[in-house]
Write an enzyme that holds these catalytic residues in place. Structure first.
Site, PDB file in Angstrom:
ATOM      1  N   GLY A 292       0.819  -1.198   0.000  1.00  0.00           N
ATOM      2  CA  GLY A 292       0.000   0.000   0.000  1.00  0.00           C
ATOM      3  C   GLY A 292       0.854   1.251   0.000  1.00  0.00           C
ATOM      4  N   ILE A 293       0.356   2.274   0.695  1.00  0.00           N
ATOM      5  CA  ILE A 293       1.045   3.556   0.724  1.00  0.00           C
ATOM      6  C   ILE A 293       1.369   3.901   2.177  1.00  0.00           C
ATOM      7  CG2 ILE A 293      -1.067   4.951   0.941  1.00  0.00           C
ATOM      8  CD1 ILE A 293       0.235   6.935  -1.039  1.00  0.00           C
ATOM      9  N   GLY A 294       2.453   4.628   2.387  1.00  0.00           N
ATOM     10  CA  GLY A 294       2.810   5.050   3.737  1.00  0.00           C
ATOM     11  C   GLY A 294       4.246   4.708   4.073  1.00  0.00           C
TER      12      GLY A 294
ATOM     13  N   ILE B   4       5.570   2.418   6.135  1.00  0.00           N
ATOM     14  CA  ILE B   4       5.985   1.015   6.225  1.00  0.00           C
ATOM     15  C   ILE B   4       6.217   0.407   4.842  1.00  0.00           C
ATOM     16  CG2 ILE B   4       5.266  -1.291   6.960  1.00  0.00           C
ATOM     17  CD1 ILE B   4       3.932   0.069   9.386  1.00  0.00           C
TER      18      ILE B   4
ATOM     19  N   GLU C 270      -2.721  -3.684  -6.125  1.00  0.00           N
ATOM     20  CA  GLU C 270      -3.802  -2.772  -6.493  1.00  0.00           C
ATOM     21  C   GLU C 270      -3.302  -1.349  -6.670  1.00  0.00           C
ATOM     22  OE1 GLU C 270      -6.333  -3.352  -3.183  1.00  0.00           O
ATOM     23  OE2 GLU C 270      -5.338  -1.891  -1.909  1.00  0.00           O
TER      24      GLU C 270
ATOM     25  N   GLY D   2      -8.666  -3.257  -0.365  1.00  0.00           N
ATOM     26  CA  GLY D   2      -8.275  -4.537  -0.956  1.00  0.00           C
ATOM     27  C   GLY D   2      -7.554  -5.459  -0.006  1.00  0.00           C
TER      28      GLY D   2
END
Length: 613
Positions: A210-212, A214, A233, A331
């Protein structure tokens, strides 16, 4: 070939009060188109605006438009939408990202008009949805009318991202930059989590992230890996460095080999330029990218997702803080499920151990009242914090609790063990909570390769109880006799628990493990016991027969000596059977000297730790 664009929208012809309108989202919201609708909205009311995550100025969710628009979002993001949901002016509809398209196709949320942001048409009249194919493509294919914003800033992306101008009933030409989201700076906590997650990723794996902080930290530590693939995704700026490092080749992918597969991109203009006309990156609808059975077609699929809290049974809360809905299902479940059934797949939940300046533990005995479980305890294989990796697959409730307490912040561990007793069965002898070895540094896990196999050196902890039993019963009588000076017949659970429940700030207990998926086997154990009366310690170790003579005992002893020296312990002792010549040799190679013993069957060895090595 001349391409003729449709006329500007006549909203009176396209809409009526109570219509349902889908708005393209993420970084590619058609703001000019939405504003045009607002400017010509006289007489309209109760138009339902349906969308996923929408970045930037979500002006339609403002209080001033409450009579004109009713917001229905699949993912809460942005101040205006969050405020509208909190105040009851907007609705949040939870749904797996892979299944949102079915709401359009089966009439549950039948769409009257779809508003999209697209690139200018090519010479054949095809426009690209660019950085936001996701659920936009499904909405486009299941609506009565499509209205487009033709935008020079929308990149042309490969894959199934194209819509022909003949499908538009109206359009406007308005050039607006896509919303930019700058990667957040990676702090020390995220660095540590990223290092632990990267250790779970094998060469040839396919990644979702994902985003961020981590994900960015994890991708940073994957740059030395080989033949990675991407089926995710979302794409962010962090992939650029990973791709440029040569770590991503996609050649080992077993689904869409040679290609990065995604459905939307969120980042800076650097990312949007990177995906523009890039034939190696293909965008598809979320119903395709997020379909668990498609995800599982990638062998060694690794999904990396985050959470707001995880309870001690492994239940994951990701979209709400108590009764306050914070984000959305997105997701996560799609990819956790897909990775779980992938051959060699690894679903990973990664999160900081605390929140609110270390005043609140994210590892909790039970989920906060009002919070909802997004990912069930049966789906989760790994939970990673800055304190390590908890392996949950195939673990009992008690074992899960011990694993998760181990990766909780140290100041909450005692309380978590105390509270878990009130809900789940924990034996009376399970008295100690996991502790770290400060001298090992921030990362309590060291990778090592023996005979081309990967092993990890780490502290023993209470969750190793069953593993130590298995290790004991794997030994031959000869190994047990040499280690214990007699032939013990049993390693009870209580005895095993006592041996792995080490107070690592006083004594030290290390193990070398092999991890195959969620199966962890101990191959060597080394420890020392501290004697405060003369500031000394006694060391011992044992290695699985299949790996004796391959350097594991040497590595353990060297590490124990380093720890003892850092603790200013004056000397280390060892007592070894006289016929155990390999072990005596290892001690002597590290500077131990023999000392006179009354018992000729034993050899007493001493290392003066105050001498310079």
């Amino acid at each position: 070939m001349e391409i003729r664009l449709p006329d500007r929208p006549d909203w009176r012809e396209l809409l009526k009060s109570g219509s349902r309108v889908f708005v393209g989202g993420h970084a590619s919201v058609p703001y000019a188109l939405v504003q045009d609708l607002i400017d010509h909205s006289a007489g309209f009311s109760d138009i339902e605006m349906v969308h996923g995550l929408a970045l930037g100025d979500t002006r339609w969710a403002r209080e001033e438009h409450r009579q004109l628009f009713k917001v229905n979002t699949f993912f809460i993001g942005g101040d205006e939408v969050r405020r509208a949901v909190d105040e009851g002016r907007a609705d949040y509809t939870p749904c797996f990202l892979s299944e949102i398209s079915s709401l359009f196709t089966d009439g549950t949320l039948a769409l009257d008009v779809v508003l999209i942001n697209v690139s200018p048409p090519d010479e054949f009249g095809y426009c690209s949805l660019g950085a936001s194919v996701d659920i936009c493509m499904s909405a486009v294919r299941h609506t009565r009318r499509i209205v487009a914003q033709i935008n020079q800033h929308v990149p042309r992306t490969a894959g199934h991202s194209y819509v022909h101008v003949s499908e538009f009933c109206a359009c406007i030409e308005a050039d607006e930059p896509l919303v930019e989201v700058t990667p957040p700076p990676i702090d020390k906590q995220a660095e540590r989590i990223g290092q632990y997650v990267s250790m779970l990723v094998e060469d040839g794996s396919t990644l979702q992230f994902g985003i961020g902080k981590i994900p960015s930290a994890t991708l940073k530590y994957l740059c030395n890996h080989k033949d990675l693939g991407i089926h995710s995704e979302m794409l962010t700026d962090s992939i650029i460095e990973l791709i440029e490092s040569g770590a991503v080749t996609n050649r080992k992918k077993t689904f869409h080999p040679g290609k990065i597969v995604t459905s939307f991109a969120i980042g800076t203009n650097k990312l949007y330029a990177f995906i523009d006309q890039n034939p190696h990156i293909e965008f598809y609808a979320s119903s395709y990218v997020n379909k668990p059975t498609n995800i599982a077609k990638n062998d060694q699929m690794v999904s990396i997702n985050s959470a707001l809290e995880v309870d001690l049974t492994g239940q994951v809360v990701a979209d709400s803080l108590g009764y306050d809905f914070y984000s959305g299902i997105g997701g996560q479940v799609d990819f956790v499920s897909g990775a779980a059934i992938s051959k060699g797949g690894k679903p990973i939940i990664a999160l900081p151990s605390t929140a609110k300046n270390e005043t609140v533990s994210r590892i909790v005995p039970s989920i906060t009242e009002g919070s909802g479980v997004v990912t069930s305890r049966g789906n989760v294989h790994y939970v990673v914090t800055e304190y390590g990796v908890a392996s949950l697959k195939g673990k009992s409730i008690r074992e899960r609790a011990l694993e998760l307490i181990r990766v909780a912040h140290p100041k909450f561990r005692a309380k978590l063990l105390e509270e878990v007793r009130t809900h789940y069965w924990v034996p009376h002898y399970q008295e100690k909570y996991p502790t770290d070895i400060p001298e090992l540094g921030d990362i309590q896990l060291q990778k090592m390769v023996v005979d081309n196999e990967t092993f990890y050196l780490r502290p023993l902890n209470p969750a190793d109880e069953r593993r130590l039993q298995e290790f004991f019963y794997s030994h031959t009588k000869e190994t047990l006799r040499l280690r214990y000076n007699y032939d013990p017949k049993q390693m009870s659970r209580e005895k095993s628990c006592n041996l792995v429940s080490v107070d690592q700030k006083t004594d030290a207990g290390l193990c070398i493990v092999r991890q195959d998926g969620s199966r962890i086997t101990i191959h060597a154990v080394g420890r020392f016991y501290y004697y405060a009366q003369d500031n000394s310690c006694e060391a011992a170790f044992v290695t699985r027969e299949t790996h004796q003579g391959k350097g594991m005992a040497t590595r353990l002893l060297a590490q124990l000596i380093d720890i003892a020296r850092l603790r200013k312990i004056s000397k280390m002792m060892a007592y070894v059977r006289a016929d155990n010549k390999p072990m005596i040799t290892i001690f002597e190679q590290h500077g131990f000297r023999r000392r006179f013993s009354d018992d000729p069957s034993d050899v007493e060895l001493v290392l003066n730790l105050e001498e310079q090595p």
